[in-house]
Motif scaffolding. Sequence first.
Motif, PDB file in Angstrom:
ATOM      1  N   GLU A  83       0.810  -1.217   0.000  1.00 34.87           N
ATOM      2  CA  GLU A  83       0.000   0.000   0.000  1.00 34.87           C
ATOM      3  C   GLU A  83       0.845   1.271   0.000  1.00 34.87           C
ATOM      4  O   GLU A  83       0.307   2.368  -0.107  1.00 34.87           O
ATOM      5  CB  GLU A  83      -0.936   0.009   1.217  1.00 34.87           C
ATOM      6  CG  GLU A  83      -2.101  -0.953   1.101  1.00 34.87           C
ATOM      7  CD  GLU A  83      -3.069  -0.555  -0.003  1.00 34.87           C
ATOM      8  OE1 GLU A  83      -3.120   0.633  -0.358  1.00 34.87           O
ATOM      9  OE2 GLU A  83      -3.771  -1.438  -0.520  1.00 34.87           O
ATOM     10  N   GLU A  87      -8.738  13.435   3.344  1.00 30.84           N
ATOM     11  CA  GLU A  87      -7.997  12.193   3.135  1.00 30.84           C
ATOM     12  C   GLU A  87      -6.632  12.205   3.799  1.00 30.84           C
ATOM     13  O   GLU A  87      -5.836  11.289   3.591  1.00 30.84           O
ATOM     14  CB  GLU A  87      -7.824  11.945   1.629  1.00 30.84           C
ATOM     15  CG  GLU A  87      -9.139  11.796   0.873  1.00 30.84           C
ATOM     16  CD  GLU A  87      -8.931  11.587  -0.604  1.00 30.84           C
ATOM     17  OE1 GLU A  87      -7.813  11.848  -1.085  1.00 30.84           O
ATOM     18  OE2 GLU A  87      -9.880  11.156  -1.277  1.00 30.84           O
ATOM     19  N   ARG A 120       2.363   8.365   1.380  1.00 33.71           N
ATOM     20  CA  ARG A 120       1.194   8.350   0.508  1.00 33.71           C
ATOM     21  C   ARG A 120       0.825   6.898   0.196  1.00 33.71           C
ATOM     22  O   ARG A 120       1.666   6.113  -0.241  1.00 33.71           O
ATOM     23  CB  ARG A 120       1.460   9.140  -0.779  1.00 33.71           C
ATOM     24  CG  ARG A 120       1.719  10.616  -0.504  1.00 33.71           C
ATOM     25  CD  ARG A 120       1.882  11.426  -1.789  1.00 33.71           C
ATOM     26  NE  ARG A 120       2.014  12.846  -1.482  1.00 33.71           N
ATOM     27  CZ  ARG A 120       3.172  13.473  -1.293  1.00 33.71           C
ATOM     28  NH1 ARG A 120       4.301  12.792  -1.386  1.00 33.71           N
ATOM     29  NH2 ARG A 120       3.205  14.759  -1.002  1.00 33.71           N
ATOM     30  N   ARG A 121      -0.430   6.564   0.403  1.00 33.83           N
ATOM     31  CA  ARG A 121      -0.931   5.218   0.175  1.00 33.83           C
ATOM     32  C   ARG A 121      -1.424   5.022  -1.266  1.00 33.83           C
ATOM     33  O   ARG A 121      -1.808   5.986  -1.933  1.00 33.83           O
ATOM     34  CB  ARG A 121      -2.085   4.908   1.137  1.00 33.83           C
ATOM     35  CG  ARG A 121      -1.727   4.925   2.609  1.00 33.83           C
ATOM     36  CD  ARG A 121      -2.968   4.610   3.437  1.00 33.83           C
ATOM     37  NE  ARG A 121      -3.546   3.339   3.026  1.00 33.83           N
ATOM     38  CZ  ARG A 121      -3.488   2.222   3.732  1.00 33.83           C
ATOM     39  NH1 ARG A 121      -2.879   2.206   4.907  1.00 33.83           N
ATOM     40  NH2 ARG A 121      -4.035   1.106   3.287  1.00 33.83           N
ATOM     41  N   SER A 141      -4.095   3.115  -1.875  1.00 34.49           N
ATOM     42  CA  SER A 141      -5.550   3.123  -1.722  1.00 34.49           C
ATOM     43  C   SER A 141      -5.878   3.560  -0.301  1.00 34.49           C
ATOM     44  O   SER A 141      -5.036   3.457   0.600  1.00 34.49           O
ATOM     45  CB  SER A 141      -6.131   1.735  -2.009  1.00 34.49           C
ATOM     46  OG  SER A 141      -5.626   0.770  -1.100  1.00 34.49           O
ATOM     47  N   PRO A 142      -7.087   4.050  -0.059  1.00 38.08           N
ATOM     48  CA  PRO A 142      -7.440   4.569   1.265  1.00 38.08           C
ATOM     49  C   PRO A 142      -7.345   3.503   2.360  1.00 38.08           C
ATOM     50  O   PRO A 142      -7.660   2.333   2.141  1.00 38.08           O
ATOM     51  CB  PRO A 142      -8.890   5.052   1.083  1.00 38.08           C
ATOM     52  CG  PRO A 142      -9.033   5.277  -0.382  1.00 38.08           C
ATOM     53  CD  PRO A 142      -8.179   4.247  -1.037  1.00 38.08           C
ATOM     54  N   ASN A 198      -5.675   8.617   2.636  1.00 38.40           N
ATOM     55  CA  ASN A 198      -4.727   8.358   1.548  1.00 38.40           C
ATOM     56  C   ASN A 198      -3.323   8.861   1.844  1.00 38.40           C
ATOM     57  O   ASN A 198      -2.368   8.475   1.165  1.00 38.40           O
ATOM     58  CB  ASN A 198      -5.214   9.023   0.253  1.00 38.40           C
ATOM     59  CG  ASN A 198      -6.299   8.217  -0.433  1.00 38.40           C
ATOM     60  OD1 ASN A 198      -6.249   6.993  -0.458  1.00 38.40           O
ATOM     61  ND2 ASN A 198      -7.289   8.906  -0.973  1.00 38.40           N
ATOM     62  N   GLN A 199      -3.203   9.728   2.837  1.00 41.79           N
ATOM     63  CA  GLN A 199      -1.907  10.340   3.140  1.00 41.79           C
ATOM     64  C   GLN A 199      -1.751  10.465   4.647  1.00 41.79           C
ATOM     65  O   GLN A 199      -2.658  10.930   5.334  1.00 41.79           O
ATOM     66  CB  GLN A 199      -1.824  11.719   2.471  1.00 41.79           C
ATOM     67  CG  GLN A 199      -0.480  12.399   2.571  1.00 41.79           C
ATOM     68  CD  GLN A 199      -0.450  13.742   1.858  1.00 41.79           C
ATOM     69  OE1 GLN A 199      -0.016  14.743   2.411  1.00 41.79           O
ATOM     70  NE2 GLN A 199      -0.940  13.774   0.618  1.00 41.79           N
TER      71      GLN A 199
END
Length: 222
Positions: free
Chosen positions: A141, A164, A179-180, A182-183, A197-198
């Motif tokens: 991720e 996010e 930073r991913r 996906s959520p 997401n971050q």
Amino acid sequence: FPTRRSSDLSALEEAVGRQVGPIAGRLIVGEPKLWAAIFLWISGRSRRDARSFQYSALSNLGLISAVVLGLIVLEGGIGGLLARLAPWPWLSPVLIIISVYAAVWIIGIYASLRAFPHIVTEQGLLLRYGVLGEAWVPWREVDQVVKETLVSPGGMDGLSSKGEIATLAVGGRTTVTIRRRSPGKVKGFLRETAGINQIRIAVDDPDAFLAAITAAAPHGAD
């Protein structure tokens, strides 16, 4: 979670939460976490792990904790003395016990910032703000890890989220952004926040943290 202790506590929290509700479950499991934090902080065991990275150097929680702890002790002592003048002999020891219990929580929260560091593992990243904030990001991720110094919302410490973005700030700032792809979720002491997401975190030595990520990630990190 990647570490055995985190996995055990997480499983216990979920099991208790199914019986009494998620918030009550986190409160119940939160107490053993505080005692574990105090033990690890006093013993210094968390600092011996090369995979762990501290973030509390710029924290002002120590000063705040000292002031609050002093007030608790003062109010508990005064309350205990005044309670002896009341016609209920049990009131004085009850007030003292409550004060001691509150003091343990304050000490435990302070200790957790030092006892529960960020951890870089073979499976991913365990990001923390003591017992008050936690996020698990597996390597699959992780999209990007960047060293950047940012001011937290309102210049506040601890876990906060907006849209996010989740922030685990110390000294009113963060030094690394993850930073991913996906959520995902970030866990607070009493509730979870989804759709993240971050994640912006504070790290005392961001260069060493990024180097550890590059070495541990299956294909490195950007």
